[in-house]
Design an enzyme around this catalytic site. Structure first.
Site, PDB file in Angstrom:
ATOM      1  N   CYS A 113       0.819  -1.226   0.000  1.00 64.19           N
ATOM      2  CA  CYS A 113       0.000   0.000   0.000  1.00 64.19           C
ATOM      3  C   CYS A 113       0.847   1.267   0.000  1.00 64.19           C
ATOM      4  O   CYS A 113       0.360   2.340  -0.345  1.00 64.19           O
ATOM      5  CB  CYS A 113      -0.946  -0.001   1.198  1.00 64.19           C
ATOM      6  SG  CYS A 113      -2.141  -1.336   1.096  1.00 64.19           S
ATOM      7  N   HIS A 250      -3.289   7.446   1.970  1.00 63.58           N
ATOM      8  CA  HIS A 250      -3.687   6.127   1.456  1.00 63.58           C
ATOM      9  C   HIS A 250      -5.079   5.824   1.994  1.00 63.58           C
ATOM     10  O   HIS A 250      -5.403   6.132   3.137  1.00 63.58           O
ATOM     11  CB  HIS A 250      -2.680   5.074   1.931  1.00 63.58           C
ATOM     12  CG  HIS A 250      -3.152   3.679   1.684  1.00 63.58           C
ATOM     13  ND1 HIS A 250      -3.594   3.264   0.453  1.00 63.58           N
ATOM     14  CD2 HIS A 250      -3.293   2.614   2.526  1.00 63.58           C
ATOM     15  CE1 HIS A 250      -3.967   1.994   0.536  1.00 63.58           C
ATOM     16  NE2 HIS A 250      -3.795   1.582   1.777  1.00 63.58           N
ATOM     17  N   ASN A 280     -10.047  -0.021  -0.743  1.00 67.27           N
ATOM     18  CA  ASN A 280      -8.592   0.064  -0.622  1.00 67.27           C
ATOM     19  C   ASN A 280      -7.982  -0.490  -1.919  1.00 67.27           C
ATOM     20  O   ASN A 280      -8.033  -1.690  -2.168  1.00 67.27           O
ATOM     21  CB  ASN A 280      -8.141  -0.745   0.593  1.00 67.27           C
ATOM     22  CG  ASN A 280      -6.632  -0.709   0.805  1.00 67.27           C
ATOM     23  OD1 ASN A 280      -5.880  -0.242  -0.056  1.00 67.27           O
ATOM     24  ND2 ASN A 280      -6.191  -1.208   1.943  1.00 67.27           N
TER      25      ASN A 280
END
Ligand code: UT7
Length: 323
Positions: A113, A250, A280
């Protein structure tokens, strides 16, 4: 002093949208649980023919259009992904070929990520070091293909997509008033690697594997790691939360985003949130959010934009950019 200046931004999403309610027939879950615990309402899921390379190519083309540049103007492609089309070659060279570029260099960066923060930092160093003039920095993921669709604790969280920035080397005064990437801070701590990982790979099982996560454990570390690395960016530049025009974190969980912004004293109206409609998307989440906020007129030339991410590894990091 050479600065890596943002010339364009673009994104691409798979056609198929999956709402929370669509999971109610797949696993024991509810729209209410997913919204309350994560803020996610829907995500895009790659269909037949849509891959990390195809989404990355489309995002790159959109960013080039936005920059008013052609593929041949690019001499560096850095792709952040944990879901490559093939184990090798790098998906970046696939995107390079799709764009018809045969010069310069293209490679992948893998920091899950935090991938886009790592890729942007890498490209910035290449441009500032004189190794390249114009870079495509892409985050592209098809996490839906790594998910265990029987595991309700992970399958509802992720989505697919891609975003890209075009960076160009330009002259700056060397002060924090310059446009471009002003500073970056990267961290990792592999002692946490089993809290978020994929249980397969070419060298171990010979399979692709599935994503496994101890969500609560990741959550526990996230806010502290994010705020620490941002404090380090503030220390290096002299800027603080009140100077930031846009906070583009993020997008894993709206509770992590809200808690981080609150701890740092960043006003809620300066926070770009896309997790509600993208889920996500790992390394794609920051450039997807940047593309959205630039397209709708929020992020403008001269704005001070703070990016951060934390994820598998653990890896985490932050970049401060003047748009
Ligand atoms: O991007 C990389 C970084 N990743 C992250 O940042 C993710 C970090 N973690 C999180 O966002 C959160 O921990 C989750 C969203 C994954 C989970 O939220 P939580 O508030 O930490 O919930 P939990 O894991 O403590 O689970 C609470 C309950 C459990 O039931 P019991 O044990 O309390 O009876 C789970 O079994 O919720 C249950 N549960 C679900 N229920 C309905 C877990 N997943 C689901 C689900 N639907 N999809």
């Amino acid at each position: 002093m050479i600065r890596s200046i943002v010339r364009g931004v673009g994104s691409a999403l798979p056609r198929k949208v999956m709402a929370n309610r669509d999971f109610e027939n797949v696993v024991e879950t509810s729209d209410e649980w997913i919204v309350q615990r994560t803020g996610i309402r829907q995500r895009h899921i790659a269909g037949e023919g849509e891959t990390t390379a195809s989404l990355g190519e489309n995002a790159a083309r959109a960013a080039l259009d936005n920059a008013g540049l052609k593929p041949e103007d690019i001499d560096l492609i850095v792709l952040a992904t944990s879901t490559p089309d093939n184990t090798f070659p790098a998906t970046a060279v696939n995107i390079q070929a799709r764009l018809g570029i045969t010069h310069g260099a293209a490679f992948d960066v893998q920091a899950v990520c935090t991938g886009f923060v790592y890729a942007l930092t890498t490209a910035d160093l290449y441009l500032r070091g004189g190794m390249a003039k114009r870079a495509l920095v892409i985050g592209s993921e098809t996490f839906s293909r790594l998910l265990d669709w029987n595991d309700r604790s992970t399958c509802v969280l992720f989505g697919d997509g891609a975003g890209a920035l075009v960076l160009e080397a330009g002259e700056g005064a060397g002060s924090v008033g310059d446009r471009g990437v002003l500073t970056a801070k990267l961290r990792s701590d592999g002692s946490h690697r089993e809290k978020l990982y994929v249980d397969g790979g070419p060298s171990t099982t010979g399979t692709v594997g599935h994503l496994r996560m101890e969500g609560r454990e990741v959550f526990k570390h996230a806010v502290g790691m994010i705020t620490d690395v941002i404090e380090a960016v503030y220390e290096k530049t002299g800027y603080g939360s009140t100077d930031i025009d846009w906070f583009v974190p993020h997008q894993a969980n709206v509770r992590i985003i809200d808690a981080s912004a609150r701890k740092l004293g960043i006003a809620p109206e300066k926070v770009v949130v896309t997790v509600d409609h993208h889920g996500n998307t790992s390394a794609a989440s920051i450039p997807l959010a940047l593309a959205e906020a630039a397209a709708d007129g929020r992020i403008k030339k001269g704005d001070l934009v703070l990016l951060e991410a934390m994820g598998g590894g653990f890896t985490w990091g932050a970049v401060l950019v003047r748009w």
